[in-house]
Every structure is written in structure tokens, then in C-alpha cells.
Design a protein around this motif. Sequence first.
Motif, short mmCIF file in Angstrom:
data_model
loop_
_atom_site.label_atom_id
_atom_site.label_comp_id
_atom_site.label_asym_id
_atom_site.label_seq_id
_atom_site.Cartn_x
_atom_site.Cartn_y
_atom_site.Cartn_z
N ASP A 85 -32.11 7.13 4.48
CA ASP A 85 -31.44 7.31 3.20
C ASP A 85 -30.91 5.94 2.78
OD1 ASP A 85 -29.85 7.89 1.03
OD2 ASP A 85 -28.70 9.46 2.03
N ALA A 90 -34.89 7.72 -0.66
CA ALA A 90 -34.99 8.18 0.73
C ALA A 90 -36.45 8.16 1.16
CB ALA A 90 -34.42 9.59 0.87
N TYR A 108 -30.13 13.81 0.51
CA TYR A 108 -31.15 13.18 1.35
C TYR A 108 -30.56 12.41 2.53
CZ TYR A 108 -34.54 14.67 -2.06
OH TYR A 108 -35.33 15.44 -2.87
#
Length: 143
Positions: A85, A90, A108
Motif C-alpha cells: 500500500d 496499491a 488497500y
Amino acid sequence: MKAVTIKQPWATLIALREKQFETRSWQTKYRGPIAVHAGKQIDKEACIAFSDILKQHGITSINQLPTGVVIAKANLVDCHKVIKDHGISAIMHTGLRISEDEYWFGDYEEGRYAWELDNVKVFPEPIPAKGQLSLWEWDGDSS
């Protein structure tokens, strides 16, 4: 048909084909048709954050977001694990990169999962249904 309950406005963003990935803390091995159930909860802060996108589709008030109903069906094609991330994007274990609006529509954090949805079909009228946690069986009209 399998179903998943999703808080608003995210369920509507899926139905509008603005959101392609539903992020969860858990993975699923299931692939195939899935009903999108709009839960009874509405995240008002998210509605404000995404108001410009919602307005593009004629949604100007949270009162316009359906709740407690199945609003669409989709095809769950894959479940990607988040491995990195970056705070604005991501990376999934499959090499897929999530960025732009899609990134802001989910969580994410590393170790979470992004369920990839495609072929979204919105029902002409929302169908009342009681949601559940996890994946659940929906026996409503799926035409």
C-alpha cells in the motif's frame, strides 16, 4: 446465488460501475455470480467525499441511496491479496496496480483482499432482502 452485503455508498458505486473492487479483510475462493446487497448502514463521510461522483449519476442526497435491498448482480472474477500500500495506490500479489478513484473507494492496507467484480447488471427495481455477514445465499429473483 451468493450475495455480499456492502455498506452505502460503496454498493451504489459498484452498481454505477465506478467501483470494480470490493475490499475485505478476508479472502474467498468463490468465483461466479454474486448479488450486491446494499446494507442498511450509510457512511455519511464517504458520501461527502464521493459526492462529485455520485452527483454525476444524479445522486444528490444520501436519501437517494437504497438500503436493505439487492441492487445488482456481478461476476466475482478474482480475489487479489494486497502486498503493498503506497498511500495513493496499491499492488496486488498478481502484479495488478490499483490507483486513482478505485484506490479511494477501498481499504488497500497490506494483507487485505480486493474482490474483482465485472459484468455488473443493475436490477430495474431494488429487491428487499435482509443482509448477512460473510458470503450468504440469496434466493431472490436474479433475472
